[in-house]
Motif scaffolding. Structure first.
Motif, PDB file in Angstrom:
ATOM      1  N   GLY A  63      43.576  26.896  37.129  1.00 20.34           N
ATOM      2  CA  GLY A  63      42.375  27.261  36.397  1.00 20.34           C
ATOM      3  C   GLY A  63      41.767  28.564  36.858  1.00 20.34           C
ATOM      4  O   GLY A  63      40.805  29.052  36.268  1.00 20.34           O
ATOM      5  N   ASP A  64      42.333  29.166  37.922  1.00 22.17           N
ATOM      6  CA  ASP A  64      41.819  30.446  38.405  1.00 22.17           C
ATOM      7  C   ASP A  64      42.476  31.621  37.699  1.00 22.17           C
ATOM      8  O   ASP A  64      42.188  32.782  37.996  1.00 22.17           O
ATOM      9  CB  ASP A  64      42.011  30.564  39.922  1.00 22.17           C
ATOM     10  CG  ASP A  64      43.441  30.300  40.342  1.00 22.17           C
ATOM     11  OD1 ASP A  64      44.192  29.702  39.556  1.00 22.17           O
ATOM     12  OD2 ASP A  64      43.797  30.681  41.471  1.00 22.17           O
ATOM     13  N   ARG A  95      37.266  20.845  36.483  1.00 26.03           N
ATOM     14  CA  ARG A  95      37.461  22.243  36.092  1.00 26.03           C
ATOM     15  C   ARG A  95      37.445  22.347  34.577  1.00 26.03           C
ATOM     16  O   ARG A  95      36.836  23.254  34.002  1.00 26.03           O
ATOM     17  CB  ARG A  95      38.793  22.753  36.675  1.00 26.03           C
ATOM     18  CG  ARG A  95      39.244  24.135  36.204  1.00 26.03           C
ATOM     19  CD  ARG A  95      38.333  25.199  36.740  1.00 26.03           C
ATOM     20  NE  ARG A  95      38.711  26.526  36.269  1.00 26.03           N
ATOM     21  CZ  ARG A  95      38.332  27.052  35.115  1.00 26.03           C
ATOM     22  NH1 ARG A  95      37.544  26.356  34.306  1.00 26.03           N
ATOM     23  NH2 ARG A  95      38.702  28.256  34.757  1.00 26.03           N
ATOM     24  N   ILE A  96      38.124  21.406  33.928  1.00 28.95           N
ATOM     25  CA  ILE A  96      38.140  21.333  32.466  1.00 28.95           C
ATOM     26  C   ILE A  96      38.433  19.901  32.054  1.00 28.95           C
ATOM     27  O   ILE A  96      39.151  19.168  32.749  1.00 28.95           O
ATOM     28  CB  ILE A  96      39.201  22.295  31.874  1.00 28.95           C
ATOM     29  CG1 ILE A  96      39.090  22.359  30.349  1.00 28.95           C
ATOM     30  CG2 ILE A  96      40.610  21.907  32.304  1.00 28.95           C
ATOM     31  CD1 ILE A  96      39.893  23.490  29.728  1.00 28.95           C
ATOM     32  N   VAL A 111      33.873  22.645  30.379  1.00 25.63           N
ATOM     33  CA  VAL A 111      34.272  23.366  31.586  1.00 25.63           C
ATOM     34  C   VAL A 111      33.074  23.444  32.520  1.00 25.63           C
ATOM     35  O   VAL A 111      31.988  23.875  32.119  1.00 25.63           O
ATOM     36  CB  VAL A 111      34.748  24.796  31.243  1.00 25.63           C
ATOM     37  CG1 VAL A 111      35.026  25.581  32.515  1.00 25.63           C
ATOM     38  CG2 VAL A 111      35.992  24.743  30.368  1.00 25.63           C
ATOM     39  N   PHE A 146      42.923  29.038  28.014  1.00 27.66           N
ATOM     40  CA  PHE A 146      41.975  29.859  28.760  1.00 27.66           C
ATOM     41  C   PHE A 146      42.616  31.216  28.991  1.00 27.66           C
ATOM     42  O   PHE A 146      43.615  31.326  29.702  1.00 27.66           O
ATOM     43  CB  PHE A 146      41.604  29.213  30.091  1.00 27.66           C
ATOM     44  CG  PHE A 146      40.683  30.057  30.934  1.00 27.66           C
ATOM     45  CD1 PHE A 146      39.465  30.492  30.436  1.00 27.66           C
ATOM     46  CD2 PHE A 146      41.029  30.421  32.231  1.00 27.66           C
ATOM     47  CE1 PHE A 146      38.607  31.276  31.207  1.00 27.66           C
ATOM     48  CE2 PHE A 146      40.184  31.192  33.008  1.00 27.66           C
ATOM     49  CZ  PHE A 146      38.969  31.631  32.501  1.00 27.66           C
ATOM     50  N   SER A 172      36.238  30.685  37.122  1.00 26.00           N
ATOM     51  CA  SER A 172      37.576  30.909  37.668  1.00 26.00           C
ATOM     52  C   SER A 172      37.862  30.093  38.929  1.00 26.00           C
ATOM     53  O   SER A 172      38.777  30.402  39.667  1.00 26.00           O
ATOM     54  CB  SER A 172      37.791  32.391  37.977  1.00 26.00           C
ATOM     55  OG  SER A 172      36.854  32.840  38.937  1.00 26.00           O
ATOM     56  N   THR A 174      39.231  27.011  41.236  1.00 27.25           N
ATOM     57  CA  THR A 174      40.544  26.382  41.160  1.00 27.25           C
ATOM     58  C   THR A 174      40.452  24.868  41.273  1.00 27.25           C
ATOM     59  O   THR A 174      39.802  24.348  42.177  1.00 27.25           O
ATOM     60  CB  THR A 174      41.447  26.910  42.289  1.00 27.25           C
ATOM     61  OG1 THR A 174      41.489  28.334  42.223  1.00 27.25           O
ATOM     62  CG2 THR A 174      42.860  26.364  42.150  1.00 27.25           C
ATOM     63  N   ALA A 175      41.112  24.172  40.353  1.00 24.50           N
ATOM     64  CA  ALA A 175      41.191  22.710  40.434  1.00 24.50           C
ATOM     65  C   ALA A 175      41.990  22.311  41.668  1.00 24.50           C
ATOM     66  O   ALA A 175      42.961  22.978  42.044  1.00 24.50           O
ATOM     67  CB  ALA A 175      41.851  22.155  39.172  1.00 24.50           C
TER      68      ALA A 175
END
Length: 222
Positions: A63-64, A95-96, A111, A146, A172, A174-175
């Motif tokens: 996710g970043d 994260r989402i 998000v 994304f 941005s 991170t999961a």
């Protein structure tokens, strides 16, 4: 989602993460021409909404950077319970998450802007297509893209992107947890229904690829 020997649904990619089934989650496989068809091809994941889910052991995408998540899902009922189809968790927030929102009766993407409880959220709602919960229906194909360079979040339902289905997102973080299929690891929101064709990619898929994912024919090489 064709099989799950020993409770593990293999990834079609040799180095891809498999999904481990939890609770009473199970893979339905139709071997009878007169039987209940699976969502796509011969098998799909069945969840009863009471503590069932499947998950990878680590986050397939963090996710970043740019990523794409997608699945086909059919609600058992579009009722008064918010239900999550896919989510990527951090320690204290998702994260989402792609989910059915009971308050609106619509599909949405949520998000969290930070990995903190009650952090501000970016929400994208699909305004045009209502969820298909017909028991013999094909459900809905849900895909989120994304695009990190554009800071844009795009939500596709059944291969279509509506004007209302984009949002600016500068998030941005991170999961840290595995991909959750059928729940939010943070909020629960267990999904009751059927899920198939779960996909996770690094990078932003283009509209042509999203349309291919939305096909009712399995495309394992996509």
């Amino acid at each position: 989602m064709e099989e799950a020997p020993d409770g593990i649904a293999p990834n079609v990619e040799p180095d891809g993460l498999p999904l481990t089934l939890n609770g009473d989650a199970w893979i339905y496989h139709n071997e009878d021409i007169f039987g209940d068809p699976a969502l796509v091809d011969q098998g799909d994941l069945r969840l009863d909404g009471e503590g069932d889910w499947a998950a990878t052991s680590a986050a397939p995408v963090g996710g970043d950077g740019s990523f794409t998540l997608a699945a086909r899902a059919r609600l058992f009922a579009a009722d008064d319970r918010t239900q999550t189809v896919l989510s990527l968790p951090g320690s204290d927030a998702d994260r989402i998450a792609i989910r059915y929102q009971a308050a609106s009766g619509k599909w949405e993407v949520v998000v969290s802007t930070k990995d903190k409880a009650n952090a501000p959220q970016v929400v994208v709602t699909e305004e045009q297509d209502l969820p298909d919960d017909h028991p013999q229906g094909v459900g809905d194909h849900l895909a989120v893209v994304f695009d990190a360079p554009a800071h844009e979040l795009r939500f596709y339902v059944n291969g279509q992107l509506a004007n209302t289905s984009t949002a600016v997102d500068t998030t941005s973080w991170t999961a840290s947890g595995g991909l959750q299929v059928g729940r939010s690891a943070i909020h629960g929101e267990y999904f009751q229904g059927t899920v198939d064709e779960v996909r996770a990619y690094s990078g932003a898929a283009n509209p042509t690829m999203i349309n291919q994912m939305a096909s009712l024919t399995g495309l394992p090489d996509l």
